[in-house]
Design a protein around this motif. Structure first.
Motif, PDB file in Angstrom:
ATOM      1  N   SER A   5       0.824  -1.203   0.000  1.00  0.00           N
ATOM      2  CA  SER A   5       0.000   0.000   0.000  1.00  0.00           C
ATOM      3  C   SER A   5       0.863   1.260   0.000  1.00  0.00           C
ATOM      4  O   SER A   5       1.915   1.309   0.637  1.00  0.00           O
ATOM      5  N   THR A   6       0.393   2.288  -0.714  1.00  0.00           N
ATOM      6  CA  THR A   6       1.092   3.575  -0.713  1.00  0.00           C
ATOM      7  C   THR A   6       0.926   4.289   0.627  1.00  0.00           C
ATOM      8  O   THR A   6       1.581   5.297   0.874  1.00  0.00           O
ATOM      9  N   ARG A   7       0.050   3.748   1.489  1.00  0.00           N
ATOM     10  CA  ARG A   7      -0.140   4.339   2.820  1.00  0.00           C
ATOM     11  C   ARG A   7       0.649   3.586   3.885  1.00  0.00           C
ATOM     12  O   ARG A   7       0.523   3.863   5.075  1.00  0.00           O
ATOM     13  N   SER A   8       1.480   2.639   3.463  1.00  0.00           N
ATOM     14  CA  SER A   8       2.241   1.851   4.419  1.00  0.00           C
ATOM     15  C   SER A   8       3.376   2.671   5.030  1.00  0.00           C
ATOM     16  O   SER A   8       3.849   3.656   4.451  1.00  0.00           O
TER      17      SER A   8
END
Length: 342
Positions: A5-8
């Motif tokens: 995820s790019t939110r990781s």
């Protein structure tokens, strides 16, 4: 394969680190100082009987793949190179010899910058400016009659090699432009930066592979990009790139490009072949032996393992283990520069 995820936390850390290693805080100074150096050196050269045909932009600054100069403990990263080619047409045969040209350019540099440190290399004169902490390489090259986008690079061993500064820049920037059209913030040139930084921390403890030139990394990254493009995250991209390149090097697969010409027929004279896209007769690794190729393959395999361990730890929520794997990959500076400073 699980998509990160790019939110990781992992992607956030790598994004912050990419922003930190980018050598962009002195762009305006470099542009201004480069213009001044060109004007002064060109004036000296013209007065000395050299006709300066052009001074094209070159090096990692022009490609936007330069690194921040950094000293962290025993780990030193050189930083981006600011090449200043001077494409000349000498008025006599002596002026076309590399030793003579370097002597002349050393003299021009001394006259123009008497208080600045000057160091001759095999094909350039380095100027180190204490005030700005910037290094410039003055690179004399010979003009090719009738072709404004080609030059002859002179070697200290007497070799003369046809090349094109402009096409080398285009080779990298075209892929950066294409990557900008894909989802996410990951760009081709940023991945080249990460691979170059990784190289710095591997060379320091190398057995036989003491030098991995930046042009080789440009070409290997282009090879990976042309087959895999970029993911939305840096970790996902490097995982696939390291895996592909480890196999490419281990199996001695030829690396070649058709950007500017047809692919030439394969040649079995070298241990491994990585062809310059501007001059396919130039095998970048023609002098490498099997031990050097094997060590590069080992580096890439270990890089693949490290980034995959970081991804696996991130997915299970183990931030400490993920960070440890990234420090293995990029050195101790990573842990100090992967978080946003308050």
């Amino acid at each position: 394969m699980v998509k990160l995820s790019t939110r990781s936390r992992l992607h956030s850390r790598m994004s912050n680190f990419v922003d930190w290693i980018r050598a962009g805080d002195k762009d305006d100074i470099i542009i201004k100082q480069s213009k001044e150096i060109r004007e002064r050196i060109c004036g000296q050269a013209e007065a000395d009987g050299l006709t300066v045909r052009s001074t094209p932009n070159s090096g990692s600054f022009a490609k936007k793949t330069g690194l921040r100069r950094h000293l962290q403990g025993d780990s030193y990263v050189e930083g981006q190179d600011i090449d200043l080619p001077f494409v000349v047409s000498p008025r006599d045969e002596d002026g076309a010899q590399i030793d003579e040209l370097l002597r002349r350019f050393a003299r021009y540099a001394q006259t123009s910058y008497p208080n600045t440190s000057r160091t001759p290399t095999r094909s350039s004169i380095q100027l180190d400016f204490v005030g700005t902490k910037l290094r410039y390489d003055l690179v004399p090259m010979l003009a090719v009659p009738g072709d404004n986008f080609a030059q002859v690079l002179l070697r200290s061993n007497g070799e003369k090699r046809r090349t094109s500064v402009q096409k080398h820049i285009e080779f990298v920037t075209a892929r950066t432009g294409k990557s900008n059209l894909l989802a996410g913030r990951v760009l081709f040139n940023e991945c080249v930066r990460l691979i170059k930084w990784w190289r710095e921390f591997r060379v320091d403890g190398a057995r036989v592979l003491k030098d991995v030139p930046s042009i080789l990394l440009d070409l290997l990254c282009a090879h990976a990009y042309d087959r895999l493009e970029v993911e939305e995250t840096y970790a996902g991209t490097l995982s696939r790139w390291f895996s592909l390149l480890a196999g490419t090097v281990r199996k001695r697969e030829r690396v070649a490009f058709s950007d500017f010409s047809r692919l030439p027929a394969a040649s079995g004279n070298a241990v491994w072949t990585v062809l310059d896209p501007v001059n396919p007769e130039n095998n970048i690794v023609s002098q490498w032996d099997k031990f050097q190729v094997d060590e590069l393959a080992e580096w890439l395999e270990e890089g693949c393992d490290s980034i995959n361990r970081a991804i696996a730890a991130d997915l299970r929520g183990d931030d400490v283990a993920s960070l440890e794997s990234l420090v293995e990959l990029f050195g101790s500076p990573f842990k100090h520069h992967c978080e946003v400073k308050e």
